[in-house]
Structure formats: C-alpha cells, structure tokens
Design a protein around this motif. Structure first.
Motif, PDB file in Angstrom:
ATOM      1  N   GLY A 122       0.831  -1.187   0.000  1.00 59.74           N
ATOM      2  CA  GLY A 122       0.000   0.000   0.000  1.00 59.74           C
ATOM      3  C   GLY A 122       0.868   1.240   0.000  1.00 59.74           C
ATOM      4  O   GLY A 122       2.061   1.166  -0.299  1.00 59.74           O
ATOM      5  N   ARG A 123       0.264   2.368   0.340  1.00 63.06           N
ATOM      6  CA  ARG A 123       1.000   3.629   0.348  1.00 63.06           C
ATOM      7  C   ARG A 123       2.156   3.565   1.345  1.00 63.06           C
ATOM      8  O   ARG A 123       2.094   2.864   2.344  1.00 63.06           O
ATOM      9  CB  ARG A 123       0.069   4.760   0.778  1.00 63.06           C
ATOM     10  CG  ARG A 123      -0.432   5.603  -0.378  1.00 63.06           C
ATOM     11  CD  ARG A 123      -1.403   6.620   0.151  1.00 63.06           C
ATOM     12  NE  ARG A 123      -0.760   7.725   0.824  1.00 63.06           N
ATOM     13  CZ  ARG A 123      -1.141   8.209   2.009  1.00 63.06           C
ATOM     14  NH1 ARG A 123      -2.129   7.664   2.667  1.00 63.06           N
ATOM     15  NH2 ARG A 123      -0.502   9.231   2.542  1.00 63.06           N
ATOM     16  N   LEU A 124       3.189   4.374   1.066  1.00 64.78           N
ATOM     17  CA  LEU A 124       4.313   4.558   1.979  1.00 64.78           C
ATOM     18  C   LEU A 124       4.967   3.235   2.365  1.00 64.78           C
ATOM     19  O   LEU A 124       5.441   3.053   3.479  1.00 64.78           O
ATOM     20  CB  LEU A 124       3.852   5.318   3.240  1.00 64.78           C
ATOM     21  CG  LEU A 124       3.082   6.627   2.993  1.00 64.78           C
ATOM     22  CD1 LEU A 124       2.580   7.193   4.294  1.00 64.78           C
ATOM     23  CD2 LEU A 124       3.956   7.645   2.264  1.00 64.78           C
ATOM     24  N   GLY A 125       4.950   2.293   1.420  1.00 67.01           N
ATOM     25  CA  GLY A 125       5.636   1.034   1.638  1.00 67.01           C
ATOM     26  C   GLY A 125       4.936   0.088   2.611  1.00 67.01           C
ATOM     27  O   GLY A 125       5.509  -0.918   3.031  1.00 67.01           O
ATOM     28  N   THR A 155      -5.248   9.381  -8.694  1.00 63.62           N
ATOM     29  CA  THR A 155      -5.704   8.591  -7.538  1.00 63.62           C
ATOM     30  C   THR A 155      -7.178   8.891  -7.292  1.00 63.62           C
ATOM     31  O   THR A 155      -7.986   7.993  -7.044  1.00 63.62           O
ATOM     32  CB  THR A 155      -4.914   8.977  -6.266  1.00 63.62           C
ATOM     33  OG1 THR A 155      -3.528   8.810  -6.513  1.00 63.62           O
ATOM     34  CG2 THR A 155      -5.318   8.110  -5.081  1.00 63.62           C
ATOM     35  N   LEU A 193      -3.208   2.745  -4.805  1.00 64.67           N
ATOM     36  CA  LEU A 193      -1.808   3.175  -4.734  1.00 64.67           C
ATOM     37  C   LEU A 193      -1.383   3.652  -6.114  1.00 64.67           C
ATOM     38  O   LEU A 193      -1.332   2.859  -7.053  1.00 64.67           O
ATOM     39  CB  LEU A 193      -0.931   2.001  -4.305  1.00 64.67           C
ATOM     40  CG  LEU A 193       0.582   2.228  -4.363  1.00 64.67           C
ATOM     41  CD1 LEU A 193       0.996   3.331  -3.398  1.00 64.67           C
ATOM     42  CD2 LEU A 193       1.333   0.947  -4.047  1.00 64.67           C
ATOM     43  N   THR A 194      -1.133   4.943  -6.231  1.00 66.30           N
ATOM     44  CA  THR A 194      -0.728   5.495  -7.523  1.00 66.30           C
ATOM     45  C   THR A 194       0.776   5.684  -7.549  1.00 66.30           C
ATOM     46  O   THR A 194       1.333   6.328  -6.668  1.00 66.30           O
ATOM     47  CB  THR A 194      -1.431   6.841  -7.773  1.00 66.30           C
ATOM     48  OG1 THR A 194      -2.830   6.628  -7.722  1.00 66.30           O
ATOM     49  CG2 THR A 194      -1.066   7.406  -9.141  1.00 66.30           C
ATOM     50  N   GLU A 195       1.421   5.113  -8.545  1.00 66.79           N
ATOM     51  CA  GLU A 195       2.869   5.274  -8.685  1.00 66.79           C
ATOM     52  C   GLU A 195       3.188   5.800 -10.084  1.00 66.79           C
ATOM     53  O   GLU A 195       2.391   5.670 -10.999  1.00 66.79           O
ATOM     54  CB  GLU A 195       3.572   3.951  -8.420  1.00 66.79           C
ATOM     55  CG  GLU A 195       3.343   3.481  -6.978  1.00 66.79           C
ATOM     56  CD  GLU A 195       4.093   2.214  -6.628  1.00 66.79           C
ATOM     57  OE1 GLU A 195       4.821   2.214  -5.633  1.00 66.79           O
ATOM     58  OE2 GLU A 195       3.952   1.216  -7.361  1.00 66.79           O
ATOM     59  N   SER A 319       0.327  15.017   1.760  1.00 64.78           N
ATOM     60  CA  SER A 319       0.463  13.596   2.038  1.00 64.78           C
ATOM     61  C   SER A 319       0.212  13.390   3.521  1.00 64.78           C
ATOM     62  O   SER A 319       0.845  14.034   4.353  1.00 64.78           O
ATOM     63  CB  SER A 319       1.881  13.162   1.672  1.00 64.78           C
ATOM     64  OG  SER A 319       2.069  11.808   1.990  1.00 64.78           O
ATOM     65  N   ALA A 320      -0.724  12.534   3.864  1.00 63.77           N
ATOM     66  CA  ALA A 320      -1.051  12.346   5.283  1.00 63.77           C
ATOM     67  C   ALA A 320      -1.966  11.155   5.452  1.00 63.77           C
ATOM     68  O   ALA A 320      -2.490  10.611   4.489  1.00 63.77           O
ATOM     69  CB  ALA A 320      -1.750  13.594   5.823  1.00 63.77           C
TER      70      ALA A 320
END
Lengths: 328, 328
Positions: A122-125, A155, A193-195, A319-320
């Motif tokens: 997911g987000r932030l690893g 997203t 999750l957008t990359e 980002s939060a």
C-alpha cells in the motif's frame, strides 16, 4: 487488442444459451477440433463445468468466480483500459510487475491482475493483505501527458471509478477517504496506490494499483484490521462475481479518463467531492512532520487536501493519514 | 560498499610507484597467486600495460582511459554516490538499466555507467548520441524523501555538480542552460535527464542521467549537431581522463546532496544561478502549447523558470526548450 484462443472460447460459450459444436467452435476460432477439446479440458481444470453432449456440442453450465482474461474481456466495453490483461495466479505485487511492463513499453490501459499477492503493498511502503481467490488485486497502466505534480488527480479519478463500479455491481454506496481509501459503513474495503515513472517535468506512465476486498469472509481478516476493514461480500451478504466488478470499474474509469483528458480535473473533482467521506467534517491529520486537527474543507485542483484549523488557518495537506470522527 | 578483486588490484597497483609481488598482492587481496595472475591478464586485455619483473612483481605503466569501476572508485572520496558502480561496455541506455536496478532496491548512490549507449536518450524521448569510448554516459540513483514536484531541483543540483566537476578536472568554465543542458562557449557539452519512480506524493527513486561529450573529436559529431555541440577535448585541446572526471562529479554531487538534504534547495539555487547562462537575458521559450519571448528572470524554489514578457507579465515555465540570444 490481443485475444487468445482461450478468451475467444470463453466468450463464445458465454454468449450462447445453447450448445455449440466442436466443429463450429473450431471454424470460428480458426483452430483444430483437437485444440478446441484441449482448451475445454483446461477450462474444466480451472473450475468451469462444461457439458459435452454428442451431436450437439459444448455448453458452460457453471463458471468459477475467477479473473481469467477471457472473463474480464468478455463484453468489456472499452477502447483501451483492460483490453490487454496479464493475469497471474500468484505474484509478489501487481505494482511491481506493472512497473516492469511499463518500462518495457506496455500499451496504455494494460492491466495486471492476480488471484493472490504475496507481497502486496500500500502507500508509503505499507503491506496490503491480499489473500488468494477472494479479492481483486490489480494494476492499471496509464500514459497521460501531464507533469508529475498532477498525478494525485489520478488517484482521485481511480477512486471515483471504483465507487461507481461497486455501486453498479453491488448497489452498495461507498465513500472515499482522502487520499486513497474507499470505505463502506466506515470500514475500508478498497485501497488505491498510484505510482509514477516520470521525467522531472513529464509523466511517462502512471501505475494505479487497486486492491479490493471482494469475497473475503468476515473471519478471514487478520486480527489487527478486522475492526477497520470489510469486504463487499460481508456488506452485501452475498458472493460477488469478481470479473464483472473488474469490468465495471474498467468501463467507469475509461469514461472518466476521457473526460479528464478532454476537460481536465474540474469535472472529476466535482464527482469526487460528492463521494468524499471527510469533507465538512472534523478530521485528525497525521503527516511526517506532525499532527493537525481541523475541518476538511475540500481539495484543490491538484488534489491537495485543505484543512482549516481552529485558528482559521487553512493548511494544504499533500500527504497524510486522515482519521475521521468516530461514529456516535 | 562492494569491492571486487579486480577493483582492489587496480587500487593497489595504482597506489604504488614500485613493483608489488604476486605473493604480496595475493595476501592483501586474499586470493591465490594464480587468481592474481589471471586478473592481471584480464587487465592487459582491457588495455593496461602491466610490467612483470621476476622477483620484484607487477607494476602498471600505462592505464587505458576507461571507466572501469576500479578506476572510478580508486580514492573516491564519498560515502554513497559512486560506491556501487555497475559498468557495462555497451547498453541500450543507462537510464533503462538504472530503472531496473532502482525497482530491485538498489542502494542510494548506485551508478550505472557504460562505454557506449545504443539507444541513449534525452529529455522528452529524444535521442542522445553516445558513441563508444569517448564520453561519460551514466545514471545515478538517489532516494531523497521528497514529493515528485520537487524532483526538478535535483536536475539543477546535478547540473551544478557537473559544472564544478568539469572545472576541477579541466579548468574549463561551463554554463547551465535551464533546465538541463551544460554549455561551453555556447555549445552543448552535457545533457542531464532526471527521471522518477514515485508514489503520487512521495519519490521512491530519482534517476539522474548524465551524458558528457568528453573526448569526442570535432569531426565525430553528426552533421546536424556539429554547430551546436562540443566536447571537453575540443574545448580544452587535450584528452581528458574519464574516470577522474566521473570521480570529481560524484564528489561534488555528494557534497551538494548533503547540503540539499540538510538545508533544502535555497543554497543550491544560489550556486545554480551563479552558473546560469540564461538569467537576465532575452530568451525564446518553446513549450508544448506555444512560444514566448521575454527576459529570463530567475528560478523559483521548485526549479520553475520565470520569464517576463514585453508586457511585463511574468510566466512560470515548467517545461520548455530555451533558445539563448545568438552571439554577436
């Protein structure tokens, strides 16, 4: 558009209420009757019940709830999104594989989908629980001509597509929690999750990962997330056909993506806001640098969350993690 | 830090003016004398002249102008940048390979360097001429904790590092043309290409590609670029040792990168401006959407170029090609 023999076979047998003879199938598909028979044996191994009646032919009577490209692409009404499907039984993470496809020049709209992820993320690893057979774990490759700072818009676009797709297939009403979660009744059912792969000033590809808890039974959620996560099956009270859900999301996403490319983010923003769980509410915002309490006012054109604190100062949140108020 | 036997051997023989015996080499490196001898044979094949005198040992008398990791890492005074070097004789593009290393978790500071690129690329998918043996074609992987919109800052940081490295090694004074070219006497000698792998709100890796025309003879430039491109050798009038240049750039970059992580972009911006070719001048700006003439005023904290047109309106330029005034 790549269509394999297997995909054609599923499509032909799905479209017909009656039996289709091996001869006819082999003519339409353009392969030998032996090849048709072999593919039908493979389908049976995958869980399809295929009746074979002499002099009449074949008929599918039971379809497994699978994510076979033939099921996803059957009557899929899109030009790009989902027209190329890479399906795997087990992968580390569909994002990882999608990144490699994107580097190797995969077409826009290519999707990578798996029945199980061993290292779903997911987000932030963070880890994302992706058990076998019960969810939709997929990644979609888009190639919009935008600068990297606009990527968060996608997203939000993806979130709206998923909300609309879930509503079409299940009738359930879902809410979006900024930036990337989708909730039903306050519990998480989808993560996005957008990359990116990008130059400093231009995106080469956006890889949108979507994880949906579809048929996860209530008791299958790990202890640490059972109070905050749910599945469509739990909420709806019945099993959901996964391929149908994927198809619905692809179709919604393609429509929204066309609107986005033609008219920009403004119309998407309106749709997003109408499904947002947090707007107008008091939220707790946890960022890398600290915490903030305040009222979520809205999002900007760039997808940045605006939060007004008790002194009336408006903070731009890039980002939060957001916590919504507890239900009373 | 990974150090191979070959790198150790080059380092030991380079540091000694005198002969070193095979016995001593094998003891220091921790391999057999036969292994030492085999490695020395390999060095000879690569163009090193290694004298071998009985009872005294080995000595390097002539070193090829190569980019062997042993040459680059010999006395490289950095903690991270360049401590892991992947060298290849020929690659499609070092960026492509660096992307794969980055996906597979390569350490920050890893560099990919090649003697030749067959499909070297520049900004916006343009080709970059990368002939064998005469240039530095490399990619550096960094992993700063920044949002994607700050990535252009690293293009500017890299440009300052290269200008400083060129000055240290050649004494030549180079100028930076926003966003990513380095010029000597108005002709292009270096191109920089910054690419990202990122989440929508966080960078996973920044891959900085640097292409330098080092020892390209004047007559070797293709017709279409010979009037606008040059090499360090053409400008300096003598051959430049490539490994030394790479080392100098790595060291400058590591210093600037530390400053950037500790103090942000402001100090880098000052250094960038002092080497900028375009500031204060009238420029022609070509973007995807059109053209603009005006005075280049400066850059913002995000690395955006500010251009004031004839009506006094200041335009923020995110991505463009800049033409400087012709010399009169």
């Amino acid at each position: 558009m790549q269509t394999t023999t297997r995909e054609r076979l599923i499509s032909l047998l799905s479209d017909s209420d009656d039996y289709i003879s091996g001869q006819k199938l082999s003519e339409i598909i353009g392969c030998s009757r032996t090849a048709v028979w072999k593919h039908i044996e493979e389908l049976r191994k995958e869980g399809y019940v295929v009746e074979a009646v002499q002099k009449r032919g074949y008929r599918i009577t039971v379809r497994p709830n699978n994510l076979h490209p033939g099921e996803i692409k059957n009557h899929l009404n899109t030009e790009k999104i989902g027209q190329v499907v890479h399906f795997e039984n087990t992968v580390t993470s569909t994002q990882e594989i999608a990144h490699k496809h994107a580097l190797n020049g995969a077409e826009e709209g290519t999707i990578i989908i798996a029945d199980e992820q061993t290292v779903g993320r997911g987000r932030l690893g963070r880890a994302w629980h992706s058990p076998k057979g019960s969810g939709v774990w997929m990644s979609i490759i888009l190639r919009p001509n935008i600068p990297p700072q606009k990527a968060p818009q996608l997203t939000l676009l993806a979130a709206v597509s998923v909300v609309q797709g879930i509503e079409e297939v299940t009738g359930l009403s879902a809410q979006i929690k900024w930036p990337n979660d989708i909730l039903i009744d306050g519990k998480k059912v989808v993560g996005i999750l957008t990359e990116l792969q990008a130059e400093a000033d231009r995106v080469n590809s956006v890889i949108i990962g979507i994880g949906i808890n579809v048929n996860t039974p209530k008791e299958a959620f790990p202890k640490d997330i059972e109070t905050i996560a749910t599945s469509l099956k739990v909420e709806k009270g019945e099993e959901i056909e996964r391929a149908y859900l994927v198809r619905a999301i692809m179709e919604k996403m393609e429509k929204l993506y066309h609107i986005y490319l033609e008219h920009g983010f403004a119309p998407i923003k309106l749709m997003w806001e109408s499904s947002a769980a947090s707007l107008g509410k008091r939220v707790r915002v946890r960022t890398i640098t600290g915490e903030l309490y305040g009222k979520a006012q809205g999002i900007t054109e760039e997808g940045v969350l605006l939060v007004e604190d008790d002194e009336g100062t408006v903070h731009r949140v890039y980002s939060a993690d957001i916590e919504l108020p507890q239900k009373s």
